[in-house]
Write a protein that holds these residues in place. Structure first.
Motif, PDB file in Angstrom:
ATOM      1  N   TYR A   1     -79.204   1.096  -4.747  1.00 12.53           N
ATOM      2  CA  TYR A   1     -78.078   2.611  -4.307  1.00 12.53           C
ATOM      3  C   TYR A   1     -78.896   2.827  -2.551  1.00 12.53           C
ATOM      4  O   TYR A   1     -77.930   2.980  -1.362  1.00 12.53           O
ATOM      5  CB  TYR A   1     -78.356   3.865  -4.431  1.00 12.53           C
ATOM      6  N   SER A   2     -80.317   2.585  -2.599  1.00 12.76           N
ATOM      7  CA  SER A   2     -81.759   3.243  -0.785  1.00 12.76           C
ATOM      8  C   SER A   2     -81.141   1.636   0.057  1.00 12.76           C
ATOM      9  O   SER A   2     -80.050   2.249   1.271  1.00 12.76           O
ATOM     10  CB  SER A   2     -82.402   3.249  -1.687  1.00 12.76           C
ATOM     11  N   ARG A   3     -80.987   0.527  -1.046  1.00  7.59           N
ATOM     12  CA  ARG A   3     -80.489  -0.255   0.346  1.00  7.59           C
ATOM     13  C   ARG A   3     -79.028  -0.529   0.801  1.00  7.59           C
ATOM     14  O   ARG A   3     -78.983  -0.583   1.915  1.00  7.59           O
ATOM     15  CB  ARG A   3     -80.834  -1.603  -0.568  1.00  7.59           C
ATOM     16  N   SER A   4     -78.425  -0.432  -0.367  1.00 10.95           N
ATOM     17  CA  SER A   4     -76.684   0.276  -0.296  1.00 10.95           C
ATOM     18  C   SER A   4     -76.552   1.520   1.349  1.00 10.95           C
ATOM     19  O   SER A   4     -75.601   1.118   2.197  1.00 10.95           O
ATOM     20  CB  SER A   4     -76.016   0.480  -1.311  1.00 10.95           C
ATOM     21  N   THR A   5     -77.279   2.182   1.133  1.00  7.86           N
ATOM     22  CA  THR A   5     -77.440   2.984   1.674  1.00  7.86           C
ATOM     23  C   THR A   5     -77.780   2.751   2.884  1.00  7.86           C
ATOM     24  O   THR A   5     -77.340   3.413   4.891  1.00  7.86           O
ATOM     25  CB  THR A   5     -77.587   4.396   1.589  1.00  7.86           C
ATOM     26  N   ASN A   6     -78.392   2.041   3.630  1.00  3.97           N
ATOM     27  CA  ASN A   6     -80.043   1.704   4.129  1.00  3.97           C
ATOM     28  C   ASN A   6     -78.362   0.833   5.111  1.00  3.97           C
ATOM     29  O   ASN A   6     -78.675   1.030   6.656  1.00  3.97           O
ATOM     30  CB  ASN A   6     -80.948   0.454   4.296  1.00  3.97           C
ATOM     31  N   PHE A   7     -77.711  -0.201   4.743  1.00  6.42           N
ATOM     32  CA  PHE A   7     -76.829  -1.145   5.358  1.00  6.42           C
ATOM     33  C   PHE A   7     -75.518  -0.158   5.361  1.00  6.42           C
ATOM     34  O   PHE A   7     -74.872  -0.709   6.883  1.00  6.42           O
ATOM     35  CB  PHE A   7     -76.259  -2.344   4.441  1.00  6.42           C
TER      36      PHE A   7
ATOM     37  N   PRO B   1     -75.929   2.735   9.657  1.00  2.00           N
ATOM     38  CA  PRO B   1     -76.147   2.536  11.298  1.00  2.00           C
ATOM     39  C   PRO B   1     -74.916   2.086  11.261  1.00  2.00           C
ATOM     40  O   PRO B   1     -73.998   3.128  12.633  1.00  2.00           O
ATOM     41  CB  PRO B   1     -76.894   0.965  11.358  1.00  2.00           C
ATOM     42  N   VAL B   2     -73.479   1.859  10.354  1.00  2.00           N
ATOM     43  CA  VAL B   2     -72.210   1.737  10.432  1.00  2.00           C
ATOM     44  C   VAL B   2     -71.599   3.630  10.873  1.00  2.00           C
ATOM     45  O   VAL B   2     -70.975   3.111  12.606  1.00  2.00           O
ATOM     46  CB  VAL B   2     -71.305   0.860   9.204  1.00  2.00           C
ATOM     47  N   ILE B   3     -72.357   4.287  10.165  1.00  2.00           N
ATOM     48  CA  ILE B   3     -71.573   5.630  10.324  1.00  2.00           C
ATOM     49  C   ILE B   3     -72.020   6.184  11.604  1.00  2.00           C
ATOM     50  O   ILE B   3     -71.133   6.754  11.996  1.00  2.00           O
ATOM     51  CB  ILE B   3     -71.308   6.386   9.481  1.00  2.00           C
ATOM     52  N   LEU B   4     -73.511   5.961  12.306  1.00  2.00           N
ATOM     53  CA  LEU B   4     -73.950   6.640  13.315  1.00  2.00           C
ATOM     54  C   LEU B   4     -72.701   6.053  14.035  1.00  2.00           C
ATOM     55  O   LEU B   4     -73.029   6.822  15.233  1.00  2.00           O
ATOM     56  CB  LEU B   4     -75.396   5.792  13.394  1.00  2.00           C
TER      57      LEU B   4
ATOM     58  N   GLY C   1     -71.059   8.143  16.511  1.00  2.00           N
ATOM     59  CA  GLY C   1     -71.137   7.936  18.480  1.00  2.00           C
ATOM     60  C   GLY C   1     -72.720   8.172  18.324  1.00  2.00           C
ATOM     61  O   GLY C   1     -72.983   8.827  19.710  1.00  2.00           O
ATOM     62  N   VAL C   2     -73.052   8.678  17.122  1.00  2.00           N
ATOM     63  CA  VAL C   2     -74.801   8.977  17.662  1.00  2.00           C
ATOM     64  C   VAL C   2     -75.668   7.767  17.862  1.00  2.00           C
ATOM     65  O   VAL C   2     -75.339   6.497  17.477  1.00  2.00           O
ATOM     66  CB  VAL C   2     -74.787   9.477  15.962  1.00  2.00           C
ATOM     67  N   ARG C   3     -76.197   8.038  18.892  1.00  2.00           N
ATOM     68  CA  ARG C   3     -77.662   6.721  19.094  1.00  2.00           C
ATOM     69  C   ARG C   3     -79.085   7.290  18.814  1.00  2.00           C
ATOM     70  O   ARG C   3     -79.254   8.553  19.176  1.00  2.00           O
ATOM     71  CB  ARG C   3     -77.737   6.345  20.757  1.00  2.00           C
ATOM     72  N   VAL C   4     -79.772   6.455  18.267  1.00  2.00           N
ATOM     73  CA  VAL C   4     -80.792   6.215  17.873  1.00  2.00           C
ATOM     74  C   VAL C   4     -82.277   5.837  19.068  1.00  2.00           C
ATOM     75  O   VAL C   4     -82.762   5.222  19.107  1.00  2.00           O
ATOM     76  CB  VAL C   4     -81.343   7.161  16.372  1.00  2.00           C
ATOM     77  N   ASN C   5     -83.164   7.423  18.762  1.00  3.28           N
ATOM     78  CA  ASN C   5     -83.945   6.760  19.758  1.00  3.28           C
ATOM     79  C   ASN C   5     -85.749   7.026  18.904  1.00  3.28           C
ATOM     80  O   ASN C   5     -85.488   8.374  18.429  1.00  3.28           O
ATOM     81  CB  ASN C   5     -84.002   6.779  21.061  1.00  3.28           C
ATOM     82  N   ILE C   6     -86.301   6.080  18.354  1.00  2.00           N
ATOM     83  CA  ILE C   6     -87.165   6.048  17.360  1.00  2.00           C
ATOM     84  C   ILE C   6     -88.394   5.658  18.441  1.00  2.00           C
ATOM     85  O   ILE C   6     -89.240   5.163  19.041  1.00  2.00           O
ATOM     86  CB  ILE C   6     -87.482   4.809  16.868  1.00  2.00           C
ATOM     87  N   VAL C   7     -89.922   7.218  18.166  1.00  2.00           N
ATOM     88  CA  VAL C   7     -90.867   7.158  18.871  1.00  2.00           C
ATOM     89  C   VAL C   7     -92.075   7.003  18.052  1.00  2.00           C
ATOM     90  O   VAL C   7     -92.232   7.784  16.455  1.00  2.00           O
ATOM     91  CB  VAL C   7     -91.446   8.571  19.999  1.00  2.00           C
ATOM     92  N   ASP C   8     -92.421   6.061  17.997  1.00  2.97           N
ATOM     93  CA  ASP C   8     -93.152   5.616  16.682  1.00  2.97           C
ATOM     94  C   ASP C   8     -94.765   5.739  17.117  1.00  2.97           C
ATOM     95  O   ASP C   8     -95.567   5.225  17.714  1.00  2.97           O
ATOM     96  CB  ASP C   8     -93.184   3.981  16.241  1.00  2.97           C
ATOM     97  N   HIS C   9     -95.631   6.594  16.277  1.00  5.27           N
ATOM     98  CA  HIS C   9     -96.909   7.248  16.620  1.00  5.27           C
ATOM     99  C   HIS C   9     -97.808   6.382  15.365  1.00  5.27           C
ATOM    100  O   HIS C   9     -99.070   6.813  15.143  1.00  5.27           O
ATOM    101  CB  HIS C   9     -97.159   8.841  16.526  1.00  5.27           C
TER     102      HIS C   9
ATOM    103  N   ILE D   1     -79.158  12.884   7.405  1.00  3.96           N
ATOM    104  CA  ILE D   1     -79.730  11.610   6.489  1.00  3.96           C
ATOM    105  C   ILE D   1     -79.595  10.308   7.158  1.00  3.96           C
ATOM    106  O   ILE D   1     -79.746   8.624   6.982  1.00  3.96           O
ATOM    107  CB  ILE D   1     -78.555  12.090   5.072  1.00  3.96           C
ATOM    108  N   PHE D   2     -78.484  10.139   7.635  1.00  2.00           N
ATOM    109  CA  PHE D   2     -77.896   9.058   8.171  1.00  2.00           C
ATOM    110  C   PHE D   2     -79.069   8.371   8.781  1.00  2.00           C
ATOM    111  O   PHE D   2     -78.869   7.293   8.962  1.00  2.00           O
ATOM    112  CB  PHE D   2     -76.287   9.028   8.705  1.00  2.00           C
ATOM    113  N   ILE D   3     -79.435   8.963   9.966  1.00  2.96           N
ATOM    114  CA  ILE D   3     -79.936   8.827  10.788  1.00  2.96           C
ATOM    115  C   ILE D   3     -82.249   8.111  10.407  1.00  2.96           C
ATOM    116  O   ILE D   3     -82.294   6.741  10.049  1.00  2.96           O
ATOM    117  CB  ILE D   3     -81.269  10.023  12.226  1.00  2.96           C
ATOM    118  N   LEU D   4     -81.917   8.970   9.170  1.00  2.00           N
ATOM    119  CA  LEU D   4     -83.274   8.555   8.054  1.00  2.00           C
ATOM    120  C   LEU D   4     -82.833   7.004   7.750  1.00  2.00           C
ATOM    121  O   LEU D   4     -83.885   6.479   7.273  1.00  2.00           O
ATOM    122  CB  LEU D   4     -83.833   9.687   7.631  1.00  2.00           C
TER     123      LEU D   4
END
Length: 262
Positions: A42-48, A51-54, A58-66, A88-91
């Motif tokens: 389920y988690s892998r399917s959601t991960n797949f 990105p399509v629904i985002l 029209g949601v664009r994501v910038n990740i800042v990794d500390h 939820i979609f973003i994470l």
């Protein structure tokens, strides 16, 4: 005219994607009999799919990794502020993970079913009698290297600040002897313009019907989001109170920077 075409396309594309996602999830439910293996897929399917629904939304994501490139490791309890269903979609698009949510969500017709398809773990936050059992369940999942995501505000805020963090479920990371990883989500721009208080109400989902909010969101061309991933906190040698306060402080300070920009 172009705005209406985009709006209709997004509705059609979202419904098609939701149907495909439901079909895949139902197939997994039938074919994968082991519960934990089913959660894994389920988690892998959601991960797949996320990105399509985002992209559709029209949601664009910038990740800042500390984290120095370590990102989110297996067996981590992720804690994040909560502004919208888009969180939820973003994470989920970052890596496969499961979400912790209340049983109230499971009883809603559409969102509850979609949450089950994503492998959401439902808890009864208001029942002290069930709390011990639920913490044990979450701890077991962390021990099996699942990434669990908790929204400790227990609901979406209005975007003008964070709600108090509820500490009870942080205990699952302590009992699993693992780590807690704070994450801050911010929505920075709408249609290329900075998100001030007025635009924030159009991005944040707070006390509005889901269908009304998402249909209005589809009229906008682009939403810019930013995700800050902080270094994990070792839960094995800290108290629940300390972990909760440290997580809250990191996320609150990060989110306050966004509010102070405009």
């Amino acid at each position: 005219m172009k705005k209406w075409i985009r709006w209709l396309f997004r509705i059609a594309a979202s419904l098609t994607l939701a149907a495909c996602y439901a079909l895949v999830s139902c197939t997994l439910a039938i074919l994968v009999r082991d519960f934990n293996q089913r959660l894994h897929w389920y988690s892998r399917s959601t991960n797949f799919f996320t990105p399509v629904i985002l992209k559709i939304m029209g949601v664009r994501v910038n990740i800042v990794d500390h984290t120095g490139g370590q990102g989110i490791r297996p067996g981590t309890l992720v804690v994040s502020n909560h502004l919208s269903y888009k969180d939820i979609f973003i994470l989920s698009s970052i890596r496969p993970m499961l979400f912790i949510s209340s049983v109230e969500l499971s009883r809603t017709f559409f969102l509850g079913r979609m949450a089950r398809f994503g492998g959401t773990v439902f808890v009864e936050r208001r029942s002290p009698a069930r709390l011990r059992q639920e913490i044990r369940q979450l701890s077991d999942l962390l021990g099996q290297d699942f990434v669990l995501t908790l929204f400790p505000e227990a609901g979406t805020s209005d975007g003008e600040g964070l709600l108090p963090f509820r500490p009870a479920l942080f205990q699952s990371a302590i009992e699993a002897g693992t780590r807690v990883q704070p994450i801050c989500i911010r929505y920075c721009a709408l249609d290329g313009r900075p998100v001030d208080s007025a635009r924030r109400r159009q991005v944040v989902w707070h006390r509005t019907l889901f269908i009304i909010h998402i249909l209005k969101l589809f009229t906008h061309s682009r939403v810019q989001a930013e995700v800050e991933i902080f270094r994990p906190i070792n839960a094995a040698d800290k108290s629940r109170k300390d972990i909760t306060q440290q997580s809250l402080r990191l996320i609150q300070d990060c989110y306050r920077q966004e509010l102070e920009r405009y």
